[in-house]
Scaffold this active site. Structure first.
Site, PDB file in Angstrom:
ATOM      1  N   ARG A  86      41.817  67.293  23.837  1.00  0.00           N
ATOM      2  CA  ARG A  86      40.790  68.244  23.420  1.00  0.00           C
ATOM      3  C   ARG A  86      39.485  67.936  24.143  1.00  0.00           C
ATOM      4  O   ARG A  86      39.188  66.781  24.447  1.00  0.00           O
ATOM      5  CB  ARG A  86      40.559  68.152  21.902  1.00  0.00           C
ATOM      6  CG  ARG A  86      41.644  68.792  21.076  1.00  0.00           C
ATOM      7  CD  ARG A  86      41.330  68.761  19.594  1.00  0.00           C
ATOM      8  NE  ARG A  86      41.336  67.409  19.075  1.00  0.00           N
ATOM      9  CZ  ARG A  86      40.277  66.662  18.874  1.00  0.00           C
ATOM     10  NH1 ARG A  86      39.059  67.134  19.108  1.00  0.00           N
ATOM     11  NH2 ARG A  86      40.379  65.434  18.403  1.00  0.00           N
ATOM     12  N   TYR A 216      46.193  72.497  27.222  1.00  0.00           N
ATOM     13  CA  TYR A 216      46.498  71.406  26.288  1.00  0.00           C
ATOM     14  C   TYR A 216      46.480  71.908  24.833  1.00  0.00           C
ATOM     15  O   TYR A 216      45.538  72.602  24.423  1.00  0.00           O
ATOM     16  CB  TYR A 216      45.504  70.235  26.463  1.00  0.00           C
ATOM     17  CG  TYR A 216      45.655  69.264  25.325  1.00  0.00           C
ATOM     18  CD1 TYR A 216      46.754  68.406  25.267  1.00  0.00           C
ATOM     19  CD2 TYR A 216      44.762  69.255  24.251  1.00  0.00           C
ATOM     20  CE1 TYR A 216      46.951  67.570  24.186  1.00  0.00           C
ATOM     21  CE2 TYR A 216      44.949  68.410  23.164  1.00  0.00           C
ATOM     22  CZ  TYR A 216      46.047  67.570  23.151  1.00  0.00           C
ATOM     23  OH  TYR A 216      46.247  66.760  22.068  1.00  0.00           O
ATOM     24  N   GLY A 217      47.482  71.493  24.064  1.00  0.00           N
ATOM     25  CA  GLY A 217      47.710  71.964  22.692  1.00  0.00           C
ATOM     26  C   GLY A 217      46.477  72.193  21.839  1.00  0.00           C
ATOM     27  O   GLY A 217      46.228  73.302  21.369  1.00  0.00           O
ATOM     28  N   LYS A 225      43.561  73.724  15.445  1.00  0.00           N
ATOM     29  CA  LYS A 225      42.186  73.243  15.276  1.00  0.00           C
ATOM     30  C   LYS A 225      41.213  74.417  15.199  1.00  0.00           C
ATOM     31  O   LYS A 225      40.229  74.378  14.459  1.00  0.00           O
ATOM     32  CB  LYS A 225      41.816  72.318  16.438  1.00  0.00           C
ATOM     33  CG  LYS A 225      42.719  71.099  16.571  1.00  0.00           C
ATOM     34  CD  LYS A 225      42.754  70.295  15.309  1.00  0.00           C
ATOM     35  CE  LYS A 225      43.632  69.070  15.451  1.00  0.00           C
ATOM     36  NZ  LYS A 225      43.674  68.302  14.202  1.00  0.00           N
ATOM     37  N   HIS A 245      40.837  68.304   7.506  1.00  0.00           N
ATOM     38  CA  HIS A 245      41.676  67.602   8.486  1.00  0.00           C
ATOM     39  C   HIS A 245      42.429  66.478   7.748  1.00  0.00           C
ATOM     40  O   HIS A 245      42.095  65.302   7.884  1.00  0.00           O
ATOM     41  CB  HIS A 245      40.756  67.035   9.576  1.00  0.00           C
ATOM     42  CG  HIS A 245      41.458  66.507  10.776  1.00  0.00           C
ATOM     43  ND1 HIS A 245      40.873  65.609  11.642  1.00  0.00           N
ATOM     44  CD2 HIS A 245      42.685  66.746  11.284  1.00  0.00           C
ATOM     45  CE1 HIS A 245      41.714  65.318  12.617  1.00  0.00           C
ATOM     46  NE2 HIS A 245      42.826  65.995  12.421  1.00  0.00           N
ATOM     47  N   SER A 267      41.583  61.833  14.413  1.00  0.00           N
ATOM     48  CA  SER A 267      42.726  62.070  15.293  1.00  0.00           C
ATOM     49  C   SER A 267      43.324  60.750  15.780  1.00  0.00           C
ATOM     50  O   SER A 267      42.588  59.816  16.102  1.00  0.00           O
ATOM     51  CB  SER A 267      42.273  62.874  16.508  1.00  0.00           C
ATOM     52  OG  SER A 267      41.593  64.027  16.070  1.00  0.00           O
ATOM     53  N   CYS A 269      44.916  58.362  14.274  1.00  0.00           N
ATOM     54  CA  CYS A 269      44.728  57.171  13.437  1.00  0.00           C
ATOM     55  C   CYS A 269      45.871  57.008  12.453  1.00  0.00           C
ATOM     56  O   CYS A 269      45.740  56.305  11.450  1.00  0.00           O
ATOM     57  CB  CYS A 269      43.400  57.250  12.679  1.00  0.00           C
ATOM     58  SG  CYS A 269      41.979  56.949  13.727  1.00  0.00           S
ATOM     59  N   GLY A 270      46.990  57.684  12.681  1.00  0.00           N
ATOM     60  CA  GLY A 270      48.173  57.414  11.860  1.00  0.00           C
ATOM     61  C   GLY A 270      48.407  58.371  10.714  1.00  0.00           C
ATOM     62  O   GLY A 270      49.108  58.017   9.762  1.00  0.00           O
ATOM     63  N   ASP A 294      48.549  67.057   9.119  1.00  0.00           N
ATOM     64  CA  ASP A 294      47.285  67.183   9.863  1.00  0.00           C
ATOM     65  C   ASP A 294      46.225  68.024   9.149  1.00  0.00           C
ATOM     66  O   ASP A 294      45.045  67.739   9.282  1.00  0.00           O
ATOM     67  CB  ASP A 294      47.569  67.793  11.243  1.00  0.00           C
ATOM     68  CG  ASP A 294      46.410  67.644  12.216  1.00  0.00           C
ATOM     69  OD1 ASP A 294      45.795  66.560  12.242  1.00  0.00           O
ATOM     70  OD2 ASP A 294      46.104  68.611  12.939  1.00  0.00           O
ATOM     71  N   SER A 384      50.079  61.778  24.933  1.00  0.00           N
ATOM     72  CA  SER A 384      51.256  62.652  25.064  1.00  0.00           C
ATOM     73  C   SER A 384      51.707  63.045  23.660  1.00  0.00           C
ATOM     74  O   SER A 384      51.492  62.311  22.692  1.00  0.00           O
ATOM     75  CB  SER A 384      52.373  61.947  25.831  1.00  0.00           C
ATOM     76  OG  SER A 384      52.642  60.674  25.286  1.00  0.00           O
ATOM     77  N   ARG A 385      52.345  64.211  23.559  1.00  0.00           N
ATOM     78  CA  ARG A 385      52.568  64.790  22.236  1.00  0.00           C
ATOM     79  C   ARG A 385      53.992  65.294  22.060  1.00  0.00           C
ATOM     80  O   ARG A 385      54.670  65.630  23.028  1.00  0.00           O
ATOM     81  CB  ARG A 385      51.630  65.997  22.063  1.00  0.00           C
ATOM     82  CG  ARG A 385      50.148  65.645  22.066  1.00  0.00           C
ATOM     83  CD  ARG A 385      49.722  65.091  20.745  1.00  0.00           C
ATOM     84  NE  ARG A 385      48.324  64.704  20.701  1.00  0.00           N
ATOM     85  CZ  ARG A 385      47.566  64.819  19.619  1.00  0.00           C
ATOM     86  NH1 ARG A 385      48.048  65.312  18.496  1.00  0.00           N
ATOM     87  NH2 ARG A 385      46.320  64.404  19.632  1.00  0.00           N
ATOM     88  N   ASN A 512      51.825  50.012   3.931  1.00  0.00           N
ATOM     89  CA  ASN A 512      50.709  50.782   3.358  1.00  0.00           C
ATOM     90  C   ASN A 512      51.076  51.327   1.977  1.00  0.00           C
ATOM     91  O   ASN A 512      50.213  51.725   1.210  1.00  0.00           O
ATOM     92  CB  ASN A 512      50.298  51.921   4.304  1.00  0.00           C
ATOM     93  CG  ASN A 512      49.707  51.374   5.592  1.00  0.00           C
ATOM     94  OD1 ASN A 512      49.241  50.225   5.622  1.00  0.00           O
ATOM     95  ND2 ASN A 512      49.734  52.147   6.660  1.00  0.00           N
TER      96      ASN A 512
END
Ligand code: OXD
Ligand code: MN
Length: 602
Positions: A86, A216-217, A225, A245, A267, A269-270, A294, A384-385, A512
């Site tokens: 982004r 890009y996505g 987004k 988010h 973004s 961060c898991g 997300d 990469s996604r 966690n």
């Protein structure tokens, strides 16, 4: 790199699914006159259409077929190396006044911006096919669900939208023929994929988005987004709900008692990992299920917050994903997956840093170059996604399609912080929780272009996604709290705290669950905590740490420690951050900051 925009000629029965709504037809005609495409392809979201687009994309080398035994119906796309994340610096909120966009957004005047973009779009689709993609965001029977149309000249975008949204006929039907119906207008063109002509522009007042110059996505899947967060947050404030988010997960105890939790992490961060968490052996009988990974849209009903996931798929960061870190994500991406910028092995499989097993002896890297384990470059791009349908997730929550949403018991904020932030703490109440969210910070990642690893404030993980003035956004949170008679409890977590020698103190991933269990126990009012200046913190005995290998009591103490010295610096950073926002921060949050500072003085 082949051009994902070259025109295609569909056979009869494909690409001719024109909607009946005159407002849509007029708008498409307008964009056609401007961009002058070779032909128009009206998408219906059918299997047949998808097969055709994949076969054309393979012919034009926009996609590479992966080993269909290892990854059935899965394909690889390589984006232009100048276009891999982004671009926040080229993302604009185009409200009539700068004040409406506020201090955290790039603003540009709507009239001028439309003219500039019209100039760039003029003739931009010559020799290309213009796709019209109808989609809805949200479960079909949710009152929050929104309709969007995205015009694009990229087949990759169409294929991705089919995974990420409920796309095609479903949206056309829902829209019907009422020319006054509300829907989002999105226009995307790759242009010549040049960073100098790359702009992602939002016009909240017009419910419109124009994105040019990127493939890009995050910049071009306008549903995500752009609509679900930036335009979504603007609409949410106007209409009295929240667009956040946040992942949404369900936690079920062995006795069958279920809670839902929403969590905002910046973004990369898991969020996806947390949303698909597998509890460690010691937590036999506990189950975590995914509603979303997300984005959460939340409305108030019966004094509670109820959340839906507006999306239909996951667009996750690939590197680091493995059977060790996230088995459910690995199972989700075993098939039907569109990969972007991962490496390709000689036997047609994909590879990325952090995948299980040894690296291949040879591969083609994300740029299309030869790669060996000795190469200095990474095989897969750090951002990469994968795009994969949520249906593939083995722990998909059974209520994911409920239009009413799921009731939220807890909201969790979190960031990537090497120091200062303890493993977990609970805010004193909604207003304090809003303060905790508003001052959240994280070390930057590869999800956005720019330096990686710098601490930046990222309120509610919405800094890049809040479509209006952040001060008004904080106010909207405070107002929402006043309308909740049964508000979720608010927490902050940090899985990333490091020891003085730079090692992560907490194992993270499945473990966690131990923190999640404390959070659920707090919601149930059945576990203790100690009161610290920053909020309620679990004592060691409040956490279930049985069979947690490798974390010594000293490390646990470090993880839960609130250092006055670190926090004095933290609070003064909060003050600087609020100051940088130029007077838009609500008094309630300024008061919270003073109180926090005061608690460290006494
Ligand atoms: C994402 C992001 O792609 O936050 O989800 O960047
Ligand atoms: Mn995200």
């Amino acid at each position: 790199m082949n051009n994902p925009a070259t025109a295609i000629s569909p056979p009869a029965g494909i690409g001719d699914h024109k909607p009946a709504n005159q407002a849509v037809l007029d708008w498409v005609h307008e964009v056609e006159l401007l961009t002058q495409p070779e032909n128009i392809f009206w998408c219906d979201g059918s299997e047949r259409e998808n097969d055709f687009l994949i076969s054309e994309s393979l012919k034009q080398e926009v996609l590479t077929k992966l080993n269909q035994k290892r990854a059935p119906r899965s394909y690889l796309h390589r984006s232009n190396p100048n276009d891999v994340a982004r671009v926040e610096q080229f993302t604009f909120i185009c409200t009539p006044t700068k004040a409406e966009a506020g201090p955290t957004n790039n603003w540009s005047e709507p009239g001028e911006t439309y003219s500039k973009l019209d100039g760039l779009l003029k003739g931009a689709m010559r020799g290309r096919t213009m796709f019209v993609v109808p989609y809805i965001m949200g479960p079909p029977d949710s009152p929050l669900t929104k309709i969007g149309f995205e015009i694009t000249d990229s087949k990759y975008v169409v294929l991705s939208m089919r995974i990420m949204t409920r796309m095609g006929e479903i949206a056309v039907k829902r829209l019907g023929s009422d020319p006054k119906a509300e829907w989002n207008r999105g226009v995307h063109s790759l242009l010549d994929v040049n960073p100098e002509r790359r702009f992602i522009c939002h016009f909240p007042q017009d419910n419109a988005i124009i994105s040019v110059g990127s493939g890009y996505g995050g910049n071009v899947l306008l549903s995500k987004k752009c609509l679900a967060l930036r335009i979504g947050s603007y609409l949410a404030r106007k209409q009295g709900w929240l667009a956040e988010h946040m992942l949404i997960l369900g936690v079920e105890s062995p006795e069958g008692k279920k809670h839902y939790v929403a969590a905002a992490f910046p973004s990369a961060c898991g969020k996806t990992n947390f949303a698909m968490l597998i509890p460690p052996k010691h937590f036999a009988g506990w189950k975590v299920t995914t509603v979303g990974d997300d984005i959460a849209w939340m409305q108030i009903r019966d004094g509670r917050l109820w959340a839906v996931n507006p999306e239909n798929g996951y667009f996750g960061v690939v590197p680091g994903t493995s059977y060790k870190s996230n088995p459910n994500a690995m199972k989700s991406i075993e098939r039907d997956t569109l990969y972007t910028n991962v490496a390709l092995t000689d036997d047609g499989d994909m590879w990325w840093e952090g995948k299980d097993g040894p690296p291949p002896k040879h591969a083609i890297d994300w740029r299309g170059n030869d790669w060996t384990p000795d190469s200095k470059e990474k095989a897969a791009h750090p951002n990469s996604r994968f795009a994969t349908p949520m249906r593939n997730n083995p722990v998909l929550d059974p209520h994911v399609e409920d239009g009413d949403g799921v009731p939220i018991s807890a909201i969790i904020f979190g960031g990537r912080r090497s120091d200062t932030m303890p493993l977990v703490f609970q805010a004193f109440d909604w207003e304090h929780g809003t303060y905790v969210g508003s001052t959240m910070a994280s070390e930057t990642t590869a999800a956005a272009a720019g330096a990686v690893g710098k601490v930046r404030r990222d309120p509610m993980a919405m800094l890049p996604f809040c479509g209006y003035n952040i001060g008004d956004y904080f106010r909207h949170w405070l107002e929402t709290g006043k309308r909740l008679t049964n508000p979720p409890l608010i927490f902050h977590v940090n899985w990333f705290r490091k020891s003085a020698d730079g090692k992560f103190l907490w194992p993270g991933f499945g473990d966690n669950m131990r923190v999640l269990k404390w959070i659920i126990d707090r919601c149930e009012g059945r576990v203790g905590a100690t009161e610290s200046p920053i909020g309620h913190i679990p004592r060691m005995q409040d956490l279930d740490l049985d069979e947690l290998g490798g974390v010594t009591p000293n490390q646990m103490r470090e993880l839960l420690n609130v250092s006055a010295e670190e926090w004095q610096k933290e609070v003064s950073d909060h003050a600087k951050f609020f100051e940088s926002l130029g007077g838009v921060v609500p008094d309630e949050l300024e008061k919270q900051r003073k109180n926090l500072a005061g608690r460290f003085k006494s």
